[in-house]
Enzyme design. Sequence first.
Site, mmCIF file in Angstrom:
data_model
loop_
_atom_site.group_PDB
_atom_site.id
_atom_site.type_symbol
_atom_site.label_atom_id
_atom_site.label_comp_id
_atom_site.label_asym_id
_atom_site.label_seq_id
_atom_site.Cartn_x
_atom_site.Cartn_y
_atom_site.Cartn_z
ATOM 1 N N HIS A 241 12.473 24.816 18.644
ATOM 2 C CA HIS A 241 13.250 25.396 17.585
ATOM 3 C C HIS A 241 14.613 25.680 17.910
ATOM 4 C CE1 HIS A 241 9.191 26.783 15.996
ATOM 5 N NE2 HIS A 241 8.805 27.376 17.287
HETATM 6 O O1 RIB Z 1 10.020 31.248 15.282
HETATM 7 C C1 RIB Z 1 10.655 30.831 16.325
HETATM 8 C C2 RIB Z 1 11.712 31.492 17.065
HETATM 9 O O2 RIB Z 1 11.211 32.731 17.554
HETATM 10 C C3 RIB Z 1 12.453 30.841 18.002
HETATM 11 O O3 RIB Z 1 13.689 31.183 18.150
HETATM 12 C C4 RIB Z 1 11.581 31.407 19.235
HETATM 13 O O4 RIB Z 1 12.269 31.513 20.578
HETATM 14 C C5 RIB Z 1 11.375 32.753 18.858
HETATM 15 O O5 RIB Z 1 12.650 33.506 19.257
#
Ligand code: RIB
Length: 311
Positions: A241
Amino acid sequence: MRQKIIIDTDPGQDDAVAILLALASPELEVLGITAVAGNVPLHLTEKNARVICELAGRRDMAVFAGCDRPMNRPLVTAEHVHGKTGLDGPVLPDPTMALQDRHAVDFIIETLRSHPAGSVTLCPLGPLTNIATALLRAPDIAARVQRIVLMGGAYFEVGNITPAAEFNIHVDPHAADIVFKSGISLVVMPLDVTHKALVTAERNAAFRAIGSPAAIAVAQMTDFFERFDKAKYGSAGAPLHDPCVTAFLLAPDLFTGRHINVEIETTSDLTMGMTVADWWGVTDRAPNALFMGDLDAPGFFTLLTERLARL
Ligand code: RIB
Ligand code: CA
């Protein structure tokens, strides 16, 4: 000209990879790293941020602790994804580098006021509590931010923590509402694109083959945190992500999206934290975000692997 950035983060294995990619890339000047409560509580996210800096050989990096809970809601964490420490996977030594005394929000405000307007990019990788708190405390900084490139939200992918909401936005929807209504130029990496950045076995092997402590740690981190997405979505590997934020700064052409209106649900318990993205332009609400939808995954992993090898 190096891009000046502040990374705001809740490490988190994917945050760790995003930070390592930034520290391995000379195009970026990381002015500081600000920790926020999110994946795990603040005392762990600030510690993990320092662990990651030391893994990158950057004991000189300024790391600040910020807000320890969302603006108007109790903290929701994600140990079920990231493990109890937030960085489960590798065994990494406790940090010995110092945590800065200043509060992260003060650092964000002071840095934006002391640098030329439009010269600093904010890169939030977790709940937007620190960013929104800075904007409330110092409204003048909104005009000084070059742009915000953040990981958060979802449209076609819908939620990963509730049926409707992505974690970062769900944890602090009021903070997200302030950021999305700030008028600041926004680039958003939602699950729609980050779920296409999957660390397959082959890609993980490429990390491991680099052989350095940092690259092996990344392989171990992604081996650990892939479990949640594999079990829930049948994913082919861990979704990177947050590294989508760093990769966009380095190679924006890896991404495609639309400049659309995105608003945040802040009242309904059913859909709290949903990013209501007008992808199909069915409203007359003004576009406020470049909302990404697709990614050149092979190109992304080529960039990431090449840069990790530099650490
Ligand atoms: O939904 C994914 C996000 O939530 C990413 O930034 C992960 O690190 C969590 O913070
Ligand atoms: Ca994160």
